[in-house]
Design a protein around this motif. Sequence first.
Motif, PDB file in Angstrom:
ATOM      1  N   LEU A  82      36.962  43.854  12.612  1.00  5.03           N
ATOM      2  CA  LEU A  82      38.076  42.991  12.220  1.00  5.03           C
ATOM      3  C   LEU A  82      39.054  42.721  13.366  1.00  5.03           C
ATOM      4  CD1 LEU A  82      38.795  44.517   8.695  1.00  5.03           C
ATOM      5  CD2 LEU A  82      37.674  42.339   9.190  1.00  5.03           C
ATOM      6  N   GLY A  83      38.733  43.234  14.553  1.00  3.75           N
ATOM      7  CA  GLY A  83      39.524  42.862  15.716  1.00  3.75           C
ATOM      8  C   GLY A  83      40.408  43.926  16.314  1.00  3.75           C
ATOM      9  N   ALA A  84      40.254  45.187  15.907  1.00  2.00           N
ATOM     10  CA  ALA A  84      41.050  46.254  16.517  1.00  2.00           C
ATOM     11  C   ALA A  84      40.759  46.336  18.012  1.00  2.00           C
ATOM     12  CB  ALA A  84      40.761  47.589  15.847  1.00  2.00           C
ATOM     13  N   SER A  85      41.793  46.648  18.790  1.00  2.00           N
ATOM     14  CA  SER A  85      41.628  46.778  20.235  1.00  2.00           C
ATOM     15  C   SER A  85      40.993  48.108  20.616  1.00  2.00           C
ATOM     16  CB  SER A  85      42.990  46.645  20.923  1.00  2.00           C
ATOM     17  OG  SER A  85      43.620  45.443  20.559  1.00  2.00           O
ATOM     18  N   GLY A  86      41.123  49.089  19.744  1.00  4.93           N
ATOM     19  CA  GLY A  86      40.547  50.401  19.973  1.00  4.93           C
ATOM     20  C   GLY A  86      40.748  51.254  18.739  1.00  4.93           C
ATOM     21  N   THR A  87      39.865  52.244  18.555  1.00  2.98           N
ATOM     22  CA  THR A  87      39.972  53.123  17.395  1.00  2.98           C
ATOM     23  C   THR A  87      39.834  54.569  17.837  1.00  2.98           C
ATOM     24  OG1 THR A  87      37.585  53.007  16.935  1.00  2.98           O
ATOM     25  CG2 THR A  87      39.003  51.382  15.840  1.00  2.98           C
ATOM     26  N   PHE A  88      40.504  55.458  17.086  1.00  3.36           N
ATOM     27  CA  PHE A  88      40.495  56.876  17.432  1.00  3.36           C
ATOM     28  C   PHE A  88      40.404  57.712  16.171  1.00  3.36           C
ATOM     29  CE2 PHE A  88      43.161  54.468  20.374  1.00  3.36           C
ATOM     30  CZ  PHE A  88      42.425  54.636  21.545  1.00  3.36           C
ATOM     31  N   ASN A  89      39.570  58.742  16.213  1.00  2.27           N
ATOM     32  CA  ASN A  89      39.413  59.685  15.117  1.00  2.27           C
ATOM     33  C   ASN A  89      40.100  60.985  15.505  1.00  2.27           C
ATOM     34  OD1 ASN A  89      38.519  61.660  13.287  1.00  2.27           O
ATOM     35  ND2 ASN A  89      36.581  60.619  12.949  1.00  2.27           N
ATOM     36  N   PRO A  90      41.215  61.336  14.866  1.00  3.49           N
ATOM     37  CA  PRO A  90      41.966  62.538  15.254  1.00  3.49           C
ATOM     38  C   PRO A  90      41.164  63.831  15.120  1.00  3.49           C
ATOM     39  CG  PRO A  90      43.317  61.115  13.875  1.00  3.49           C
ATOM     40  CD  PRO A  90      41.917  60.575  13.812  1.00  3.49           C
ATOM     41  N   LEU A  91      40.073  63.818  14.338  1.00  4.90           N
ATOM     42  CA  LEU A  91      39.230  65.011  14.240  1.00  4.90           C
ATOM     43  C   LEU A  91      38.401  65.217  15.502  1.00  4.90           C
ATOM     44  CD1 LEU A  91      37.923  64.687  10.566  1.00  4.90           C
ATOM     45  CD2 LEU A  91      39.888  65.993  11.407  1.00  4.90           C
ATOM     46  N   PHE A 127      55.360  59.449  15.287  1.00  3.94           N
ATOM     47  CA  PHE A 127      56.493  59.408  16.210  1.00  3.94           C
ATOM     48  C   PHE A 127      56.008  59.556  17.652  1.00  3.94           C
ATOM     49  CE2 PHE A 127      59.028  61.645  12.610  1.00  3.94           C
ATOM     50  CZ  PHE A 127      59.176  60.448  11.945  1.00  3.94           C
ATOM     51  N   ALA A 128      55.055  60.479  17.855  1.00  2.00           N
ATOM     52  CA  ALA A 128      54.620  60.807  19.214  1.00  2.00           C
ATOM     53  C   ALA A 128      53.868  59.670  19.883  1.00  2.00           C
ATOM     54  CB  ALA A 128      53.759  62.072  19.184  1.00  2.00           C
ATOM     55  N   GLY A 168      49.690  52.501  28.849  1.00  2.00           N
ATOM     56  CA  GLY A 168      50.404  52.767  30.094  1.00  2.00           C
ATOM     57  C   GLY A 168      51.505  53.785  29.964  1.00  2.00           C
ATOM     58  N   GLY A 169      51.388  54.678  28.977  1.00  2.00           N
ATOM     59  CA  GLY A 169      52.366  55.735  28.777  1.00  2.00           C
ATOM     60  C   GLY A 169      53.511  55.359  27.858  1.00  2.00           C
ATOM     61  N   PHE A 170      53.597  54.112  27.446  1.00  2.00           N
ATOM     62  CA  PHE A 170      54.718  53.673  26.619  1.00  2.00           C
ATOM     63  C   PHE A 170      54.525  53.994  25.142  1.00  2.00           C
ATOM     64  CE2 PHE A 170      55.123  50.981  30.374  1.00  2.00           C
ATOM     65  CZ  PHE A 170      56.473  51.120  30.661  1.00  2.00           C
ATOM     66  N   GLY A 171      53.346  53.767  24.618  1.00  2.00           N
ATOM     67  CA  GLY A 171      53.095  53.953  23.196  1.00  2.00           C
ATOM     68  C   GLY A 171      53.204  52.648  22.432  1.00  2.00           C
ATOM     69  N   ALA A 172      53.003  52.747  21.140  1.00  2.00           N
ATOM     70  CA  ALA A 172      53.023  51.565  20.270  1.00  2.00           C
ATOM     71  C   ALA A 172      54.456  51.171  19.945  1.00  2.00           C
ATOM     72  CB  ALA A 172      52.253  51.846  18.982  1.00  2.00           C
ATOM     73  N   VAL A 222      46.917  60.749  19.897  1.00  2.00           N
ATOM     74  CA  VAL A 222      48.240  60.476  20.467  1.00  2.00           C
ATOM     75  C   VAL A 222      48.121  60.216  21.963  1.00  2.00           C
ATOM     76  CG1 VAL A 222      50.498  61.460  20.981  1.00  2.00           C
ATOM     77  CG2 VAL A 222      49.497  61.752  18.692  1.00  2.00           C
ATOM     78  N   GLU A 223      47.425  61.093  22.670  1.00  6.31           N
ATOM     79  CA  GLU A 223      47.271  60.917  24.112  1.00  6.31           C
ATOM     80  C   GLU A 223      46.519  59.648  24.446  1.00  6.31           C
ATOM     81  OE1 GLU A 223      45.654  64.263  26.126  1.00  6.31           O
ATOM     82  OE2 GLU A 223      47.330  65.602  25.583  1.00  6.31           O
ATOM     83  N   GLU A 224      45.518  59.314  23.619  1.00  9.75           N
ATOM     84  CA  GLU A 224      44.732  58.110  23.890  1.00  9.75           C
ATOM     85  C   GLU A 224      45.572  56.846  23.738  1.00  9.75           C
ATOM     86  OE1 GLU A 224      41.464  57.634  24.943  1.00  9.75           O
ATOM     87  OE2 GLU A 224      41.765  59.739  25.461  1.00  9.75           O
ATOM     88  N   VAL A 225      46.401  56.791  22.702  1.00  9.96           N
ATOM     89  CA  VAL A 225      47.251  55.612  22.524  1.00  9.96           C
ATOM     90  C   VAL A 225      48.250  55.509  23.667  1.00  9.96           C
ATOM     91  CG1 VAL A 225      48.998  54.508  21.058  1.00  9.96           C
ATOM     92  CG2 VAL A 225      46.956  55.519  20.025  1.00  9.96           C
TER      93      VAL A 225
END
Length: 342
Positions: free
Chosen positions: A206-215, A249-250, A228-232, A220-223
């Motif tokens: 559906l167009g996500a730029s990237g996906t992450f499975n916390p398991l 938050f993180a 570039g270290g800024f976050g969403a 958090v580090e990947e986002v």
Amino acid sequence: MYTAVIVDKHKVAIQEAAQPQLQADEVLIKVLYAGLCGSDVHLFHDEHPFRKPPMIPGHELVGEIAAIGPDVKHHRVGDKVVVNHAIPCGTCRYCKAGQINICPTKIVAGSAKMMGFFAEYVNVPERTLYTIDDGISMQNAAIAEPLSIGFHIMRRLAHLDRDKPIAIVGTGTIGLVALIAAKSLGYQEVYCLDTLDYNLEIAMKLGASGTFNPLRDNAVEEVLRITGGFGASGTIVTAMARGILTDAFALSSLKATIVMLPMTAQVMEANFYRLVSGEQALIGCRGIVEQDFADAVQLINSNYDFSPLITHVLPLAESQRAFELMVDRTEPVIKILIDPHG
């Protein structure tokens, strides 16, 4: 006619009921498809704050008008329609301010004041109707109500520049329709988090730029890394889990807005240091305003393909199985549609 009724905790029965009698301003709708929502599952668990068994569930539908009352002016028999089921009072301070989504006395389908849509026929006021164009898939049209919530979520983030990254934590139906709404509005960078790989695969389609499975991933580090270290700049939380707010938050930037969707009475713990030190904003999000539903119908009538969301189409007689699938997750499931005439 036949209806599905949650008669007790975890028990659905198929029952006969009289076909609804029309008021002058109402239409009778032959229900073609009714969607199963997470709030219906709360009713199934007998955990919903105001929906209690016995009750007919369901507030998402697409149908065909089967009869009209004498005061109906803009629709006719045979029209294909979807329904904005939440009917505000129109007179309270919130309604007068255009904030009909938080009207304290609004009537909603699948409650004590309005029957749910897990039925062969339902009656609704004409003012709740939106017309579906000829040639549009009726299964796609059944996504109208949850899609309108996706647009309302993005309304809460309307202050963001479209080139700023956003994140969606939880990619069930609501997370995925938020993704669809965001992409349709021009947001370029949308990252999705979930513990279910199947849902993340759909998010990518559906167009996500990237996906992450916390398991598996340090989400958090990947986002943070990929931004570039800024976050969403905006983060949408659609799920409930231990630590989920702390992670939201993180992974969010300084001055970010975090939109909270789950309507839960449970106490949720979080470390609020990042929220305060980064001057982030945590805001709630509930229901829709009329423009959200209009935006959803416009996207549906553009012939957008929502089929990746629809994992099951079951007859009314299998409503018990539908709820059990949503609860037990014995196979990949996102949106289940009920076909009352199947």
